[in-house]
Design an enzyme around this catalytic site. Structure first.
Site, PDB file in Angstrom:
ATOM      1  N   TYR A 170      40.993  37.980  45.561  1.00  0.00           N
ATOM      2  CA  TYR A 170      41.517  39.245  44.856  1.00  0.00           C
ATOM      3  C   TYR A 170      42.274  40.126  45.852  1.00  0.00           C
ATOM      4  CZ  TYR A 170      37.894  42.249  47.011  1.00  0.00           C
ATOM      5  OH  TYR A 170      37.039  42.680  47.908  1.00  0.00           O
ATOM      6  N   CYS A 171      43.388  40.858  45.303  1.00  0.00           N
ATOM      7  CA  CYS A 171      44.132  41.758  46.141  1.00  0.00           C
ATOM      8  C   CYS A 171      44.559  42.979  45.153  1.00  0.00           C
ATOM      9  CB  CYS A 171      45.278  41.251  46.625  1.00  0.00           C
ATOM     10  SG  CYS A 171      46.344  40.389  45.616  1.00  0.00           S
ATOM     11  N   THR A 172      45.452  44.115  45.571  1.00  0.00           N
ATOM     12  CA  THR A 172      45.732  44.986  44.784  1.00  0.00           C
ATOM     13  C   THR A 172      46.309  44.675  43.518  1.00  0.00           C
ATOM     14  OG1 THR A 172      46.054  46.093  47.027  1.00  0.00           O
ATOM     15  CG2 THR A 172      46.732  47.218  44.894  1.00  0.00           C
TER      16      THR A 172
END
Length: 354
Positions: free
Chosen positions: A198-200
């Protein structure tokens, strides 16, 4: 031809934003798509978005677009129609901010770069379009409940410090470019395991998932729309948030609170705190975590030396900065978070604070 940029002083622009009484939407979007002439598209977008009083930070490259923006609600329909009328961006997925605060940017910046995310990948046979599988919020929650699933945070250390998913491996990196080899090393020997990341907003995972598949990992998955979209979905579907704390964002807000959990501490006194600030000394601007008490005591600065400099008349500050090279031995500033000065130790050893 005139240069399409805003050269108004940032303090004037910030004051205008503060006094503004219109409603805005904070959004983010990206797409990997072939753009043969990004410079031409850059000027077209800048002209239209300036006319509609849009703010934000947008990067264009031959490989696509990466945008974080603030759009006036009154101009939202015109903006939406224009973006979707362009063949590169038709049916674009817009991710909306969690807190609904539209005052996230104070000017419009549209830049053309070599890549929309600096990744350090130079392998000729790498196919960025061969991405991993998407997971929505419900699917992501289910995946990370399995203890055999490897959870990877594809963000920088200062982002994961204030908020992260349970059981996530959070690389001690300052950039996406630095992070990729660290994650590959961490995953070595586990090519057959299920990997979720996951990331922003999803853009880093899009590239990373393709890279990990390129490196031989077979079951690679990533959170669609990133933490921003996840926060919207768990709210709409009344799901448990397995992300705890604050989602770091790259605009004037710096962070969006997802849960009330505080995972970090003030870098100066050690009290529980997850408020990121930039040092008020313009020749430093260090990003660090500071509680209200320390902010009051240190006038929003990171060290006593920065307190002293920030208190000088602006003309004297400018004189001090003349001829200095960023990150050079004679530089007053730290500029980059990667230097990570031990602020508690600095304050402890400074007799002037006793």
């Amino acid at each position: 031809m005139s240069i399409l940029v805003n050269r108004t002083d940032k303090n004037v622009l910030k004051q205008r934003l503060k006094e503004e009484n219109i409603k805005r939407k904070t959004i983010s979007f990206y797409r990997y798509v072939n753009i043969p002439e990004p410079n031409e598209l850059r000027n077209e977008l800048y002209k239209a978005w300036s006319e509609w009083n849009c703010f934000g930070r947008i990067y264009l490259a031959k490989e696509g677009i990466n945008a974080q923006m603030s759009v006036p609600e009154d101009n939202w329909e015109a903006f939406w129609n224009q973006v979707n009328s362009l063949p590169y961006f038709k049916d674009m997925l817009f991710k909306h901010a969690v807190d609904g605060n539209g005052k996230s940017f104070y000017k419009l910046i549209v830049k053309v770069r070599d890549k929309i995310v600096a990744d350090g990948i130079h392998e000729e046979n790498f196919d960025p379009a061969n991405t991993g599988s998407y997971l929505d919020a419900k699917g992501f929650n289910k995946a990370i409940e399995d203890e055999n699933t490897i959870v990877i945070d594809m963000r920088n250390h200062y982002e994961s410090e204030v908020g992260r998913f349970e059981r996530a491996f959070c690389p001690d990196a300052d950039t996406f470019r630095e992070e990729l080899p660290l994650v590959i090393d961490y995953l070595k020997g586990q090519e057959d395991k299920k990997v979720v990341m996951y990331c922003t907003g999803g853009i880093r995972c899009e590239k990373a998932s393709a890279y990990f598949k390129h490196k031989g990992f077979k079951d690679v998955n990533h959170l669609k729309g990133g933490i921003i979209q996840y926060a919207q979905e768990i709210k709409e579907q009344n799901l448990e948030s397995k992300f705890k704390g604050v989602n770091f964002v790259f605009d004037e807000r710096i962070g969006e609170r997802i849960t009330e959990d505080i995972l970090s501490e003030c870098h100066q006194c050690g009290k529980p705190c997850d408020t990121h600030v930039n040092c008020k000394n313009d020749d430093c601007h260090l990003l660090f975590i500071q509680c209200e008490e320390c902010s009051d005591k240190m006038n929003g600065c990171c060290t006593p030396e920065c307190v002293r400099i920030a208190a000088l008349p602006i003309e004297e500050q400018r004189e001090l900065r003349k001829g200095r090279v960023k990150n050079g031995p004679e530089c007053l500033s730290v500029y980059k978070s990667r230097l990570r000065p031990n602020l508690k130790e600095i304050l402890k050893n400074n007799l002037s604070l006793k």
